[in-house]
Design an enzyme around this catalytic site. Structure first.
Site, PDB file in Angstrom:
ATOM      1  N   HIS A  27       0.896  -1.247  -0.178  1.00 16.86           N
ATOM      2  CA  HIS A  27      -0.120   0.070   0.081  1.00 16.86           C
ATOM      3  C   HIS A  27       0.795   1.212   0.196  1.00 16.86           C
ATOM      4  O   HIS A  27       0.408   2.261  -0.764  1.00 16.86           O
ATOM      5  CB  HIS A  27      -1.004  -0.138   1.196  1.00 16.86           C
ATOM      6  CG  HIS A  27      -1.811  -1.060   1.396  1.00 16.86           C
ATOM      7  ND1 HIS A  27      -2.187  -1.870   2.287  1.00 16.86           N
ATOM      8  CD2 HIS A  27      -3.056  -1.381   0.464  1.00 16.86           C
ATOM      9  CE1 HIS A  27      -3.167  -2.581   2.202  1.00 16.86           C
ATOM     10  NE2 HIS A  27      -3.535  -2.530   1.157  1.00 16.86           N
ATOM     11  N   LYS A  51     -16.521  -7.601   5.672  1.00 15.18           N
ATOM     12  CA  LYS A  51     -15.070  -8.541   5.329  1.00 15.18           C
ATOM     13  C   LYS A  51     -14.506  -8.711   6.927  1.00 15.18           C
ATOM     14  O   LYS A  51     -13.560  -9.454   6.937  1.00 15.18           O
ATOM     15  CB  LYS A  51     -14.189  -7.682   4.602  1.00 15.18           C
ATOM     16  CG  LYS A  51     -14.094  -7.934   3.207  1.00 15.18           C
ATOM     17  CD  LYS A  51     -12.854  -7.308   2.695  1.00 15.18           C
ATOM     18  CE  LYS A  51     -12.726  -7.176   1.064  1.00 15.18           C
ATOM     19  NZ  LYS A  51     -11.544  -6.676   0.766  1.00 15.18           N
ATOM     20  N   ARG A 100      -1.834  -5.759  -8.594  1.00 12.76           N
ATOM     21  CA  ARG A 100      -0.692  -6.857  -8.307  1.00 12.76           C
ATOM     22  C   ARG A 100      -0.552  -7.800  -9.512  1.00 12.76           C
ATOM     23  O   ARG A 100       0.443  -8.136  -9.963  1.00 12.76           O
ATOM     24  CB  ARG A 100      -0.959  -7.619  -6.863  1.00 12.76           C
ATOM     25  CG  ARG A 100      -0.517  -6.565  -5.778  1.00 12.76           C
ATOM     26  CD  ARG A 100      -1.294  -7.202  -4.681  1.00 12.76           C
ATOM     27  NE  ARG A 100      -2.849  -7.070  -4.626  1.00 12.76           N
ATOM     28  CZ  ARG A 100      -3.496  -7.189  -3.641  1.00 12.76           C
ATOM     29  NH1 ARG A 100      -2.905  -7.607  -2.523  1.00 12.76           N
ATOM     30  NH2 ARG A 100      -4.841  -7.138  -3.784  1.00 12.76           N
ATOM     31  N   SER A 138      -2.730  -7.545   2.558  1.00  8.65           N
ATOM     32  CA  SER A 138      -3.050  -7.702   4.018  1.00  8.65           C
ATOM     33  C   SER A 138      -3.401  -9.073   4.543  1.00  8.65           C
ATOM     34  O   SER A 138      -3.098  -9.555   5.658  1.00  8.65           O
ATOM     35  CB  SER A 138      -4.264  -6.773   4.316  1.00  8.65           C
ATOM     36  OG  SER A 138      -3.854  -5.407   3.762  1.00  8.65           O
TER      37      SER A 138
HETATM   38  P1  ADP Z   1      -9.898  -3.783  -0.748  1.00 11.05           P
HETATM   39  O1  ADP Z   1     -10.343  -4.091   0.651  1.00 11.05           O
HETATM   40  O2  ADP Z   1     -10.357  -2.379  -1.277  1.00 11.05           O
HETATM   41  O3  ADP Z   1      -9.560  -4.826  -1.653  1.00 11.05           O
HETATM   42  P2  ADP Z   1      -6.929  -3.474   0.191  1.00 11.05           P
HETATM   43  O4  ADP Z   1      -7.201  -2.656   1.591  1.00 11.05           O
HETATM   44  O5  ADP Z   1      -6.504  -4.772   0.367  1.00 11.05           O
HETATM   45  O6  ADP Z   1      -8.497  -3.134  -0.510  1.00 11.05           O
HETATM   46  O7  ADP Z   1      -6.207  -2.630  -0.678  1.00 11.05           O
HETATM   47  C1  ADP Z   1      -6.464  -1.314  -1.326  1.00 11.05           C
HETATM   48  C2  ADP Z   1      -6.126  -1.257  -2.708  1.00 11.05           C
HETATM   49  O8  ADP Z   1      -4.525  -1.539  -2.586  1.00 11.05           O
HETATM   50  C3  ADP Z   1      -6.648  -2.150  -3.624  1.00 11.05           C
HETATM   51  O9  ADP Z   1      -6.446  -1.559  -5.013  1.00 11.05           O
HETATM   52  C4  ADP Z   1      -5.671  -3.435  -3.920  1.00 11.05           C
HETATM   53  O10 ADP Z   1      -5.457  -3.963  -4.904  1.00 11.05           O
HETATM   54  C5  ADP Z   1      -4.313  -2.464  -3.536  1.00 11.05           C
HETATM   55  N1  ADP Z   1      -3.059  -3.375  -3.070  1.00 11.05           N
HETATM   56  C6  ADP Z   1      -3.270  -4.035  -1.871  1.00 11.05           C
HETATM   57  N2  ADP Z   1      -2.192  -4.760  -1.540  1.00 11.05           N
HETATM   58  C7  ADP Z   1      -1.339  -4.224  -2.491  1.00 11.05           C
HETATM   59  C8  ADP Z   1       0.011  -4.451  -3.038  1.00 11.05           C
HETATM   60  N3  ADP Z   1       0.881  -5.157  -2.380  1.00 11.05           N
HETATM   61  N4  ADP Z   1       0.355  -3.843  -4.167  1.00 11.05           N
HETATM   62  C9  ADP Z   1      -0.175  -2.919  -4.779  1.00 11.05           C
HETATM   63  N5  ADP Z   1      -1.573  -2.534  -4.565  1.00 11.05           N
HETATM   64  C10 ADP Z   1      -2.011  -3.443  -3.433  1.00 11.05           C
END
Ligand code: ADP
Length: 169
Positions: A27, A51, A100, A138
């Protein structure tokens, strides 16, 4: 005195929405890339009750404030209601999402087109992280921490500590 129309440069602002349960180095990588393109990035934390997050909204906001919040012109906010409405209120012209792998694509594509349908003035921009973060999520970090693994190379130190506390380590 001449009465010129004064050109006021518009602030380029983007919203980066997500659950951030918890924030990872992936992030942070996306936030830093977004800051190169926009004057201000608002990291918007969704409640995401369906979630069943490990960290409460307040914990997720606090961890973001301690990490991403330290980057110049990055603001941390709570995301209430529709994303496109929030973007309009904040005068943001873009939504940032991280991509990703191909597996992210279908959901992200659907969401981007739906948001465009709801509000044509907000563009979605996809940013790819550094390769070493492409396998990072995450969810996987929580799984490793719950099984007693080390997560300090995947998340900032305060997040690693918070994960250890959650799992009594
Ligand atoms: P959500 O619950 O909205 O899927 P996350 O909190 O997991 O979101 O992630 C928010 C955004 O960041 C999403 O677009 C997700 O694809 C992106 N994201 C999460 N981890 C990574 C990473 N390691 N590299 C790039 N983008 C990421």
């Amino acid at each position: 005195m001449f009465d010129f129309p004064v050109a006021i440069p518009l602030m380029r602002r983007a919203i980066y929405p997500g659950s951030f349960d918890p924030v990872t180095n992936g992030h942070l990588d996306v936030i830093k890339r977004a800051r190169k393109l926009f004057d201000e990035v608002i990291v918007a934390v969704a409640h995401n009750d369906e979630k069943q997050p490990l960290f409460s909204l307040k914990e997720r906001l606090d961890l973001l404030r301690e990490t991403a919040g330290k980057i110049d012109s990055v603001r941390i906010a709570e995301l209430k209601g529709l994303l496109v409405e929030f973007a309009k209120t904040e005068k943001a012209g873009a939504v940032i999402r991280g991509l990703r792998a191909v597996s992210d694509f279908e959901f992200e594509f659907q969401m981007a087109l739906m948001n465009r349908k709801l509000e044509t003035g907000v563009e979605t921009i996809f940013l790819m992280p550094k390769e070493e973060y492409t396998y990072l999520s995450s969810r996987i970090v929580k799984e490793i921490a719950s099984l007693g693994g080390h997560v300090s190379s995947f998340v900032p130190a305060c997040v690693a500590k918070a994960l250890n506390r959650k799992f009594n380590r």
